[in-house]
Write an enzyme that holds these catalytic residues in place. Structure first.
Site, short mmCIF file in Angstrom:
data_model
loop_
_atom_site.label_atom_id
_atom_site.label_comp_id
_atom_site.label_asym_id
_atom_site.label_seq_id
_atom_site.Cartn_x
_atom_site.Cartn_y
_atom_site.Cartn_z
N HIS A 1 0.82 -1.21 0.00
CA HIS A 1 0.00 0.00 0.00
C HIS A 1 0.85 1.27 0.00
O HIS A 1 0.34 2.35 -0.28
CB HIS A 1 -1.00 -0.01 1.16
CG HIS A 1 -0.44 0.31 2.51
ND1 HIS A 1 -0.15 -0.66 3.45
CD2 HIS A 1 -0.11 1.47 3.11
CE1 HIS A 1 0.31 -0.10 4.55
NE2 HIS A 1 0.35 1.21 4.37
N GLY B 1 3.04 6.68 7.67
CA GLY B 1 4.44 6.91 7.32
C GLY B 1 5.36 5.86 7.90
O GLY B 1 6.45 5.62 7.39
N ASN B 2 4.92 5.20 9.00
CA ASN B 2 5.68 4.07 9.56
C ASN B 2 5.56 2.83 8.69
O ASN B 2 6.40 1.91 8.76
CB ASN B 2 5.18 3.71 10.96
CG ASN B 2 5.91 4.46 12.06
OD1 ASN B 2 5.29 5.19 12.82
ND2 ASN B 2 7.22 4.30 12.13
N SER B 3 4.50 2.76 7.89
CA SER B 3 4.25 1.56 7.08
C SER B 3 5.47 1.21 6.23
O SER B 3 6.05 2.07 5.55
CB SER B 3 3.06 1.80 6.15
OG SER B 3 1.86 1.91 6.87
N LEU C 1 -10.40 -20.65 -1.97
CA LEU C 1 -11.53 -21.46 -2.43
C LEU C 1 -11.70 -21.39 -3.94
O LEU C 1 -12.30 -22.27 -4.54
CB LEU C 1 -12.83 -20.97 -1.77
CG LEU C 1 -13.26 -21.64 -0.47
CD1 LEU C 1 -14.53 -20.97 0.06
CD2 LEU C 1 -13.48 -23.13 -0.66
N GLY C 2 -11.18 -20.32 -4.52
CA GLY C 2 -11.35 -20.15 -5.96
C GLY C 2 -12.72 -19.62 -6.34
O GLY C 2 -13.35 -20.10 -7.28
N ILE C 3 -13.19 -18.63 -5.57
CA ILE C 3 -14.47 -18.01 -5.88
C ILE C 3 -14.35 -16.48 -5.84
O ILE C 3 -13.41 -15.94 -5.26
CB ILE C 3 -15.59 -18.41 -4.88
CG1 ILE C 3 -15.26 -17.82 -3.49
CG2 ILE C 3 -15.77 -19.91 -4.83
CD1 ILE C 3 -16.44 -17.81 -2.53
N ASP D 1 0.23 -7.54 1.33
CA ASP D 1 0.63 -6.15 1.54
C ASP D 1 2.14 -5.99 1.63
O ASP D 1 2.67 -5.30 2.51
CB ASP D 1 -0.05 -5.54 2.76
CG ASP D 1 -0.05 -4.00 2.70
OD1 ASP D 1 0.49 -3.46 1.72
OD2 ASP D 1 -0.58 -3.37 3.62
#
Length: 361
Positions: A100, A211-213, A275-277, A131
């Protein structure tokens, strides 16, 4: 004025207060003592005080050593709009950060600790499902120092940690706290996030702000044990962050994803069950979330092989009740590809069950 006195005066006051609370100072006790007892207590206190002061100095020296070792490996990453942090992953100029933070951009300005010079970095690949992302400096400077990543399995509740990054654009900032919990499964929400559901996150009391991300959560052995990613939100006060509740992606996950991106240019083995949905949350007659409606079934996927069809409403995965698409994502985060489980669902008002072998996301 003596600089050492300035440095130690406040710790002495704090230590005296602590000893008083513990009843180690005879004057702080409500019980009467004889003269000899007071003299003995004073002697004990005088002997204990230097040891406590040494422990305070040792802890402070430990902090300073960790900061000196790790902070040079923590960078600030600036895109066209967003700003975040990153951790130098190797001496080739690879930097790991949050997906992000990079968003949909390809080129970034990077500033290393202790330098105002902006470096250019290019996106290698982003993996929003976890992420995480890797960018690479075009011209890595001499002396670029890679951080050391620790063993996530050894992280313990109560462990002292430091969070390093660029909160609110204040580069090379350091905050301190403890590991509050491990093994958290958290779903990102709000603007600017990927909406990912991430398992095994490290919860910390160290302050984590915008900003820490993408920065570093570090133990006192100078090892990165996680990448700070988000802070909890207090639902009672709108979008304000809940104080002292932050989350970091564990180092083992970071290494797994970063190594694949650097070697293959993308994630080839996510380790995330699917699950593939394609699904959406549905509500009941009381407008309460009541399950996940299957909108689309991936051909050859786990749900397809189990016989699920568009229109089915999933209400349970194994023993876990499913009410929303988020609860389904969190239930899947606790599983691994190849695990066998049971999906409970309704079709045309009838409840049914299907045995499913989970695929990979």
């Amino acid at each position: 004025m003596d600089a050492r006195r300035l440095r130690t005066r406040r710790p002495v006051v704090a230590v005296l207060a602590l000893l008083c609370c513990l009843g180690l100072l005879s004057a702080c006790s409500s019980s009467p003592f004889s003269s000899s007892s007071r003299e003995e207590g004073d002697s004990t206190t005088q002997a204990a005080l230097p040891r406590t002061l040494r422990a305070v100095d040792d802890l402070q020296d430990g902090y300073l050593k960790v900061i000196k070792n790790v902070l040079p490996s923590v960078v600030q990453i600036q895109g066209r709009r967003d700003l975040g942090s990153g951790v130098v992953y190797d001496d080739q100029g690879h930097i790991v950060t949050n997906a992000h933070v990079v968003g949909d951009e390809k080129t970034f300005r990077v500033t290393t600790a202790g330098s105002e010079k902006e470096l250019t970095a290019q996106l290698v690949s982003s993996y929003p499902q976890q992420d995480l992302a890797v960018v690479k400096l075009q011209d890595p400077p001499d002396g670029l120092k890679a951080a050391k990543f620790g063993d996530s399995s050894k992280v313990e509740v109560g462990q002292i940690v430091l969070a390093m990054g660029s909160p609110l654009g204040l580069s090379s900032s350091v905050t301190q706290g403890i590991v509050s919990a491990t093994g958290r499964t958290v779903t990102e929400g709000g603007d600017g996030t990927t909406g990912a559901t991430i398992a095994n996150m490290v919860q910390t009391s160290a302050a984590i702000n915008p900003g820490n991300s993408g920065g570093a959560l570090v133990n006192l052995d100078s090892e990165v044990i996680g990448v700070p990613t988000l802070a909890a939100v207090d639902p009672d006060v709108g979008d304000s962050a809940a104080q002292g509740i932050g989350f970091a992606i564990p180092a083992s996950t970071v290494r797994n994803i970063a190594d694949q991106i650097i070697e293959d240019g993308r994630v080839t083995d996510s380790g995330r069950a699917a699950l593939g949905i394609t699904g959406r949350t549905v509500v009941n007659d009381d407008y309460q979330a009541a399950g996940v409606a299957v909108v689309e079934v991936q051909e050859g996927g786990a749900a397809d092989e189990a016989g699920l069809e568009p229109g089915d409403i999933i209400t349970r995965l194994g023993d876990t009740e499913i009410t929303t698409i988020t609860s389904l994502s969190e239930a899947l985060a606790a599983e691994k590809p190849g695990d066998e489980t049971t999906v409970t669902y309704t079709r045309d008002g009838d409840q049914k069950k299907a045995d499913v072998t989970l695929g990979e996301q």
